[in-house]
Design a protein around this motif. Structure first.
Motif, short mmCIF file in Angstrom:
data_model
loop_
_atom_site.label_atom_id
_atom_site.label_comp_id
_atom_site.label_asym_id
_atom_site.label_seq_id
_atom_site.Cartn_x
_atom_site.Cartn_y
_atom_site.Cartn_z
N VAL A 72 0.81 -1.23 0.00
CA VAL A 72 0.00 0.00 0.00
C VAL A 72 0.84 1.27 0.00
N ASP A 73 2.12 1.16 -0.32
CA ASP A 73 2.97 2.35 -0.29
C ASP A 73 2.50 3.43 -1.26
N ARG A 74 1.77 3.06 -2.30
CA ARG A 74 1.28 4.03 -3.28
C ARG A 74 0.29 5.03 -2.67
N ILE A 75 -0.39 4.63 -1.58
CA ILE A 75 -1.37 5.55 -0.99
C ILE A 75 -0.88 6.21 0.30
N LEU A 76 0.34 5.88 0.73
CA LEU A 76 0.90 6.58 1.88
C LEU A 76 1.11 8.04 1.52
N ARG A 77 0.77 8.93 2.44
CA ARG A 77 0.87 10.39 2.24
C ARG A 77 -0.02 10.86 1.09
N THR A 78 -1.14 10.16 0.90
CA THR A 78 -2.12 10.48 -0.12
C THR A 78 -3.48 10.64 0.56
N LYS A 79 -4.29 11.59 0.08
CA LYS A 79 -5.58 11.89 0.71
C LYS A 79 -6.73 11.13 0.05
N ASP A 92 -15.68 1.54 -0.80
CA ASP A 92 -14.44 1.91 -1.47
C ASP A 92 -13.99 3.29 -1.02
N LEU A 93 -12.70 3.41 -0.74
CA LEU A 93 -12.07 4.69 -0.45
C LEU A 93 -11.18 5.00 -1.64
N VAL A 94 -11.46 6.10 -2.32
CA VAL A 94 -10.71 6.49 -3.51
C VAL A 94 -9.72 7.58 -3.09
N PHE A 95 -8.46 7.38 -3.43
CA PHE A 95 -7.40 8.32 -3.07
C PHE A 95 -7.12 9.26 -4.23
N GLU A 96 -6.42 10.36 -3.93
CA GLU A 96 -6.20 11.40 -4.92
C GLU A 96 -5.41 10.94 -6.14
N ASN A 97 -4.70 9.83 -6.05
CA ASN A 97 -3.98 9.29 -7.21
C ASN A 97 -4.82 8.28 -7.99
N GLY A 98 -6.09 8.09 -7.58
CA GLY A 98 -6.99 7.18 -8.27
C GLY A 98 -6.98 5.76 -7.74
N ASP A 99 -6.08 5.44 -6.83
CA ASP A 99 -6.03 4.11 -6.23
C ASP A 99 -7.23 3.91 -5.31
N VAL A 100 -7.65 2.65 -5.16
CA VAL A 100 -8.85 2.34 -4.39
C VAL A 100 -8.55 1.30 -3.31
N LEU A 101 -8.92 1.64 -2.08
CA LEU A 101 -8.86 0.71 -0.95
C LEU A 101 -10.29 0.30 -0.66
#
Length: 151
Positions: A72-79, A92-101
């Motif tokens: 999950v390092d791609r979403i660290l320090r991402t909102k 689903d939680l969508v992050f500012e880079n488009g990744d989805v948790l």
């Protein structure tokens, strides 16, 4: 604390928009996602999945299962920019880079919860819990709630 039975549009997940993920902690029974600015926590006690916007990373993590891959390092320090209730069993939680948790509900036990904290009274730095949503324990359900949840 507001109790939840699965995920539903009736729950306002708006308070988590803008939370920046700063740390992921793995425990034997939980994976904890910590959000810096809000001193907030998403605790997952069953399973979650992650998929990157480019499809390079795609996995499921099961606390009580065999799938233990974690990347999950791609979403660290991402909102978080958006929340989406996919079904009663998936948020689903969508992050500012488009990744989805994706967080999954388990109808058999309390499988997820959010706790958020804000510094409302700045001079004293005392924290006030302003937001708490969590899954409900099976023994707390009425028979109808249990049947609805299993549907």
């Amino acid at each position: 604390m507001e109790m939840a039975i699965g995920f539903s549009e009736r729950f306002d997940f708006g308070p988590i928009i803008g939370w920046e993920l700063c740390q992921v902690t793995i425990d034997k029974y939980h994976v904890m996602f910590w959000f810096e600015d809000e001193n907030a926590l998403l605790n997952v006690a069953d399973r979650f999945s992650f998929r990157s916007s480019d499809g390079v990373v795609n996995f499921m993590y099961e606390i009580y299962g065999t799938q233990k891959c974690l990347n999950v390092d791609r979403i660290l320090r991402t909102k978080i920019v958006k929340t989406q209730t996919i079904s009663k069993a998936q948020l689903d939680l969508v992050f500012e880079n488009g990744d989805v948790l994706s967080i999954y509900d388990n109808p058999e036990f309390r499988s997820w919860w959010f706790l958020g904290r804000r510094q409302d009274d700045f001079p004293t730095k005392r924290a006030n819990w302003s937001f708490a949503i969590c899954d409900q324990d099976l023994e707390d359900l009425t028979e109808q709630e249990y049947q609805d949840r299993r549907a």
